[in-house]
Design an enzyme around this catalytic site. Structure first.
Site, short mmCIF file in Angstrom:
data_model
loop_
_atom_site.label_atom_id
_atom_site.label_comp_id
_atom_site.label_asym_id
_atom_site.label_seq_id
_atom_site.Cartn_x
_atom_site.Cartn_y
_atom_site.Cartn_z
N SER A 53 0.97 -1.12 0.02
CA SER A 53 0.00 0.09 0.12
C SER A 53 0.71 1.00 0.04
O SER A 53 1.88 1.43 0.57
CB SER A 53 -1.08 -0.25 1.25
N TYR A 64 -1.89 -0.49 10.00
CA TYR A 64 -2.04 -1.29 9.76
C TYR A 64 -0.53 -0.16 8.06
O TYR A 64 0.24 -1.17 7.37
CB TYR A 64 -2.86 -0.33 8.42
P1 NAP Z 1 -11.47 -5.77 0.48
O1 NAP Z 1 -12.10 -5.79 -1.54
O2 NAP Z 1 -12.07 -5.95 1.49
O3 NAP Z 1 -11.31 -7.46 -0.16
C1 NAP Z 1 -10.08 -8.60 1.05
C2 NAP Z 1 -9.68 -9.71 0.42
O4 NAP Z 1 -9.18 -10.36 1.86
C3 NAP Z 1 -11.31 -11.06 0.46
O5 NAP Z 1 -11.04 -10.98 -0.58
C4 NAP Z 1 -11.27 -11.01 2.12
O6 NAP Z 1 -11.75 -12.45 2.02
C5 NAP Z 1 -9.78 -11.18 2.25
N1 NAP Z 1 -9.01 -11.26 3.25
C6 NAP Z 1 -9.39 -10.06 4.62
N2 NAP Z 1 -8.60 -11.33 5.11
C7 NAP Z 1 -8.59 -12.19 5.24
C8 NAP Z 1 -7.81 -13.15 5.94
N3 NAP Z 1 -7.82 -13.55 7.10
N4 NAP Z 1 -7.82 -14.67 5.25
C9 NAP Z 1 -7.85 -14.87 4.31
N5 NAP Z 1 -8.27 -13.39 3.10
C10 NAP Z 1 -8.53 -12.18 3.83
O7 NAP Z 1 -10.31 -5.55 -0.12
P2 NAP Z 1 -9.49 -5.09 -1.18
O8 NAP Z 1 -9.66 -3.06 -1.20
O9 NAP Z 1 -9.75 -5.63 -2.52
O10 NAP Z 1 -7.89 -5.19 -0.68
C11 NAP Z 1 -6.78 -5.62 -1.61
C12 NAP Z 1 -5.20 -5.74 -0.77
O11 NAP Z 1 -5.03 -4.10 -1.26
C13 NAP Z 1 -5.18 -5.33 0.91
O12 NAP Z 1 -4.26 -6.47 1.00
C14 NAP Z 1 -4.87 -4.22 0.70
O13 NAP Z 1 -4.42 -3.62 2.02
C15 NAP Z 1 -4.68 -3.79 -0.68
N6 NAP Z 1 -4.67 -2.42 -0.75
C16 NAP Z 1 -5.94 -1.77 -0.84
C17 NAP Z 1 -6.82 -0.44 -0.59
C18 NAP Z 1 -7.89 0.72 -1.02
O14 NAP Z 1 -7.97 1.25 -1.01
N7 NAP Z 1 -8.38 -0.47 -1.74
C19 NAP Z 1 -5.75 0.16 -0.62
C20 NAP Z 1 -3.86 -0.04 -0.48
C21 NAP Z 1 -3.76 -1.77 -0.86
P3 NAP Z 1 -13.15 -12.68 1.99
O15 NAP Z 1 -14.59 -11.25 1.53
O16 NAP Z 1 -14.04 -13.87 1.86
O17 NAP Z 1 -13.46 -12.24 4.11
#
Ligand code: NAP
Length: 259
Positions: A154, A168
């Site tokens: 991130s 985080y």
């Molecule tokens: P999201 O829409 O909340 O999706 C999160 C995913 O991770 C879901 O598939 C969830 O599975 C899974 N997950 C969460 N906790 C878990 C665990 N303990 N074990 C296994 N799977 C788990 O999040 P996203 O925004 O796509 O984020 C994906 C990645 O990008 C993350 O690493 C996040 O930190 C990073 N990121 C996101 C952003 C942003 O603005 N969105 C920015 C920077 C970095 P379930 O739904 O089945 O629980």
């Protein structure tokens, strides 16, 4: 829960990609894109089985083999089982360490040990365990034939997320350091290790921070004046997985609209 696709899959001819947290958001977009590009895919999920099944169905509709496995990445037994089930797809060629979490907005002086430990367990221990399993399968040192690991970090790792969630941000800092160190450790063993550092991306994760209006609020502070889409991050991940990035390893690729 396991969902298998076509019967004519030849594991000797085709490798596959494993995407943790592939049920929603960036992980789901990555799985769909990789499938369209010709990859067979395994997606893991923690609770969103229906969403994971929909991703599997989309990948199969693209003509690929696809598998969904429930696994909490912070649980070592789950991770071992995940990779064991994924082996049904043949040769692991790419791991996307995408699963991650945030917690409700808090200052450091409001955080308890349980919160910080869970953050580190999911965002740091999980990627380490998954990387371990991938290296055991991909490394020429272990009889493998190479591959790519892409960690989803991130922009928070370099910004710090003051007043929101420093825990985080620190967890993603650890992911960056792991990316650099592991890349060097396995560079001569056929494995490339890189990270993508997204900025503000339109997914459900912001609701977990109890800030449903977060993207609207931060938009003016982004030099590009807009938030990003999951498919834009998926493109960067897919490139790092591909042979087109054959000399790229140990890189931290920012995808955050110049933030
Ligand atoms: P999201 O829409 O909340 O999706 C999160 C995913 O991770 C879901 O598939 C969830 O599975 C899974 N997950 C969460 N906790 C878990 C665990 N303990 N074990 C296994 N799977 C788990 O999040 P996203 O925004 O796509 O984020 C994906 C990645 O990008 C993350 O690493 C996040 O930190 C990073 N990121 C996101 C952003 C942003 O603005 N969105 C920015 C920077 C970095 P379930 O739904 O089945 O629980």
């Amino acid at each position: 829960m396991v969902t298998l696709g076509d019967d004519d899959f030849d594991p000797l001819l085709t490798g596959f990609a494993l995407i943790t947290g592939g049920s929603r958001g960036i992980g789901a977009a990555t799985a769909r894109l990789l499938a369209r590009q010709g990859w067979n895919v395994c997606v893991s999920y923690r609770v969103a089985q229906q969403a994971a099944d929909e991703v599997v169905a989309a990948c199969r509709a693209a003509g690929r083999q696809a598998l969904a496995v429930r696994a909490d990445v912070s649980c070592e037994a789950d991770v071992t089982e995940l990779f064991g089930q994924a082996d049904e797809l043949g040769t692991l060629r790419a791991l996307v360490n995408n699963a991650g979490m945030v917690a409700p907005t808090a200052r450091v002086d409001e955080m308890d040990a349980r919160r910080v430990e869970q953050m580190m367990a999911v965002n740091v221990v999980g990627p380490f365990l998954c990387a371990r399993e991938a290296v055991r399968r991909m490394s020429t040192r272990h009889g493998g034939s190479g591959g790519a690991i892409v960690n989803v970090s991130s922009a928070a790792a370099r910004l710090g997320s003051a007043g929101e969630y420093v825990d985080y941000a620190a967890s993603k800092g650890a992911v960056d350091t792991m990316t650099i160190g592991l890349a060097q450790e396995v560079a001569a063993e056929g494995i490339r290790v890189n990270a993508v550092r997204p900025g503000f991306i339109e997914t459900d994760i912001h609701a977990s921070a109890v800030q449903p209006d977060r993207l609207e609020r931060v938009r003016p502070s982004i030099p590009m004046q807009r938030t990003g889409r999951p498919d834009e991050i998926a493109e960067a991940i897919a490139w790092l997985c591909s042979d087109a990035a054959s000399y790229v390893t140990g890189a931290l690729v920012d995808a955050c609209g110049a933030r």
